[in-house]
Design an enzyme around this catalytic site. Structure first.
Site, PDB file in Angstrom:
ATOM      1  N   GLY A   9       0.848  -1.199   0.000  1.00 22.39           N
ATOM      2  CA  GLY A   9       0.000   0.000   0.000  1.00 22.39           C
ATOM      3  C   GLY A   9       0.880   1.245   0.000  1.00 22.39           C
ATOM      4  O   GLY A   9       0.562   2.264   0.623  1.00 22.39           O
ATOM      5  N   GLN A  13      -1.541   7.735   1.233  1.00 19.54           N
ATOM      6  CA  GLN A  13      -1.125   8.937   1.970  1.00 19.54           C
ATOM      7  C   GLN A  13       0.012   8.617   2.935  1.00 19.54           C
ATOM      8  O   GLN A  13       1.002   9.339   3.003  1.00 19.54           O
ATOM      9  CB  GLN A  13      -2.328   9.512   2.741  1.00 19.54           C
ATOM     10  N   ARG A  37      -1.269  -0.658  -7.825  1.00 24.14           N
ATOM     11  CA  ARG A  37      -0.967   0.112  -9.051  1.00 24.14           C
ATOM     12  C   ARG A  37       0.449   0.649  -9.017  1.00 24.14           C
ATOM     13  O   ARG A  37       1.061   0.727  -7.961  1.00 24.14           O
ATOM     14  CB  ARG A  37      -1.905   1.319  -9.152  1.00 24.14           C
ATOM     15  N   ASN A  54      -1.439  -7.411  -4.919  1.00 25.40           N
ATOM     16  CA  ASN A  54      -2.856  -7.361  -4.544  1.00 25.40           C
ATOM     17  C   ASN A  54      -2.991  -8.227  -3.301  1.00 25.40           C
ATOM     18  O   ASN A  54      -2.831  -9.440  -3.371  1.00 25.40           O
ATOM     19  CB  ASN A  54      -3.693  -7.913  -5.712  1.00 25.40           C
ATOM     20  N   TYR A 144     -15.419   0.320   8.090  1.00 29.22           N
ATOM     21  CA  TYR A 144     -13.996   0.589   8.311  1.00 29.22           C
ATOM     22  C   TYR A 144     -13.667   0.435   9.792  1.00 29.22           C
ATOM     23  O   TYR A 144     -12.701  -0.251  10.159  1.00 29.22           O
ATOM     24  CB  TYR A 144     -13.695   2.007   7.824  1.00 29.22           C
ATOM     25  N   LYS A 148     -11.314  -2.457  11.498  1.00 28.35           N
ATOM     26  CA  LYS A 148     -10.084  -2.133  12.236  1.00 28.35           C
ATOM     27  C   LYS A 148     -10.122  -2.755  13.645  1.00 28.35           C
ATOM     28  O   LYS A 148      -9.115  -3.262  14.129  1.00 28.35           O
ATOM     29  CB  LYS A 148      -9.895  -0.610  12.330  1.00 28.35           C
TER      30      LYS A 148
HETATM   31  C1  AKB Z   1     -10.557   8.217   7.843  1.00 27.06           C
HETATM   32  O1  AKB Z   1     -10.990   9.383   7.921  1.00 27.06           O
HETATM   33  O2  AKB Z   1     -11.247   7.258   7.467  1.00 27.06           O
HETATM   34  C2  AKB Z   1      -9.139   7.959   8.270  1.00 27.06           C
HETATM   35  C3  AKB Z   1      -9.036   7.557   9.709  1.00 27.06           C
HETATM   36  C4  AKB Z   1      -9.306   8.528  10.774  1.00 27.06           C
HETATM   37  O3  AKB Z   1      -8.716   6.444   9.984  1.00 27.06           O
HETATM   38  N1  AKB Z   1      -8.335   9.111   8.025  1.00 27.06           N
END
Ligand code: AKB
Length: 317
Positions: A9, A13, A37, A54, A144, A148
Site C-alpha cells: 500500500g 497517503q 498500481r 494485490n 472501516y 479495524k
Molecule cells: C478516515 O478518515 O477514514 C481515516 C481515519 C481517521 O482512519 N483518516
C-alpha cells in the site's frame, strides 16, 4: 542482520511518506514498495524496488514474500471510512482478508516484525468522546471502524498464539502535503490547504465545530518508526496503541489558515454523510500508554502544522 522491508500500500497517503522515511534510514534497496498500481507520486527519493501486489491474491503475495524474504512488513492497504460506507463488503474483504493473508505469510516466512495501522474509527457513539482512553466501550458503526477493531483482535491473537511481533497504532486523521488521503472522513483537513492556496475558498463537508483528533504526518511517521524500533518488551499493547495528536475543528483550522491567507473563506456543506461518521468518533484521545511504554511525544501543534503545510504545498502546487 540486514533488513528487507516490504511496504504494502506504498502509494497511499501514509505509504508515500513512510517509504521515503524508511529509505532514508535503511537505504533505497532495503525497502520494497508495493501497491496494486504503479506509484502515483514518483519522487526521486521514492524511486527504488517496486512490486505490484494485490493483498487479496494470496499467490501474488506469496511470490513477493518468496522473492524478497522480508524481515519486516508494513501493511497499509485499506479502504477508509467514507469509501467503506459506499462499498461495505469490499471494505470488509480487503481490510480483513488482506490482514489475515499477511499475518499468515509473516508467520510462515518468519518475518521479524509486522506493522498494521488501526484508527480512531475503532471507537463509536458509546465510547467516551473526550480524552478517549485506551480501553473503554467500543461500538464502531462504520465498516472501516469494525474491520479495524476486528483487525486489532487478530493482531493480538497472532502475537499471543504464534509469537508474531506485530505492532499497531490507532492513527488520528493525518495531515500531510506529499500525498493526498483517499476516501476518509478526515480528508477535509488536507483538501482545505489545497483549496485555500488554489482558490482562496473551501466548502467543508463537516460542520464548523466538528472536533476530531488530527496529527501532522511528520509526527505520524516518527511515531510509527519509534514504535517499530522499540525493544519488544516495551510493547505492552499488542492490539493497537491510542495516538492522540491534537483535537481540531474545521473552524479552528480555517482561522489558523486565515492568519497566512487573510482572504481565505470557508463555507460548510449541509447533509454530507461523512458528518455522521465524524460525530461517532472521539473528539480527543488519551495516548498516555504510548508515552509511558515507548516514550512517545508529539511535536506539531496547530500553528506549526499550518505553517509547514502552506510552506511546502506552495512549492508544489
Ligand atoms: C478516515 O478518515 O477514514 C481515516 C481515519 C481517521 O482512519 N483518516
Amino acid at each position: 542482520m540486514s533488513e528487507k522491508i516490504l511496504v504494502i500500500g506504498a502509494n497511499g497517503q501514509i505509504g508515500t511518506e513512510l517509504v521515503a522515511a524508511l529509505r532514508g534510514v535503511y537505504g533505497i534497496d532495503a525497502i520494497i514498495a508495493s501497491d496494486i498500481r504503479e506509484p502515483n507520486y514518483p519522487t526521486s527519493k521514492n524511486n527504488g524496488p517496486f512490486e505490484i501486489v494485490n493483498v487479496l491474491d494470496d499467490d501474488n503475495l506469496r511470490k513477493v514474500f518468496i522473492k524478497h524474504q522480508p524481515t519486516q512488513v508494513y501493511l497499509l492497504a485499506a479502504i477508509l471510512s467514507a469509501i467503506g460506507e459506499q462499498k461495505p463488503k469490499l471494505a470488509w474483504d480487503l481490510n480483513m482478508s488482506g490482514l489475515l493473508h499477511v499475518l499468515d505469510l509473516a508467520v510462515e516466512f518468519k518475518v521479524a516484525k509486522v506493522f498494521w495501522p488501526s484508527s480512531i474509527a475503532v471507537f463509536g457513539p458509546h465510547s467516551p468522546q473526550f480524552n478517549t482512553p485506551q480501553y473503554c466501550v467500543m461500538d464502531p458503526n462504520t465498516v472501516y471502524g469494525f474491520s479495524k477493531l476486528a483487525g486489532e483482535r487478530w493482531c493480538e491473537y497472532y502475537f499471543t498464539k504464534y509469537g508474531l511481533d506485530v505492532r499497531s497504532l490507532r492513527y488520528p486523521g493525518l495531515i500531510g502535503w506529499r500525498a493526498n488521503p483517499g476516501g476518509g472522513t478526515t480528508d477535509y483537513a488536507v483538501q482545505i490547504f489545497h483549496e485555500a492556496l488554489r482558490n482562496g475558498t473551501y466548502e467543508c463537508f463537516l460542520s464548523a465545530n466538528t472536533a476530531l483528533p488530527m496529527m501532522y504526518m511528520d509526527d505520524a511517521i516518527r511515531a510509527t518508526l519509534s514504535l517499530m524500533d522499540a525493544p519488544p518488551d516495551k510493547i505492552k499493547i499488542r492490539s493497537s496503541y491510542n495516538l492522540a495528536g491534537i483535537s481540531i475543528t474545521p473552524a479552528a483550522l480555517a482561522s489558523e489558515i486565515k492568519k497566512h491567507i487573510p482572504d481565505f473563506e470557508i463555507s460548510f456543506a449541509e447533509h454530507d454523510p461523512r458528518q455522521a461518521i465524524a460525530d461517532s468518533w472521539p473528539k480527543s484521545i488519551d495516548d498516555s500508554a504510548a508515552q509511558t511504554d515507548w516514550a512517545w511525544a508529539l511535536e506539531y501543534d496547530l500553528p506549526k502544522i499550518v505553517e509547514d503545510m502552506l510552506k511546502n504545498l506552495k512549492s508544489i502546487i
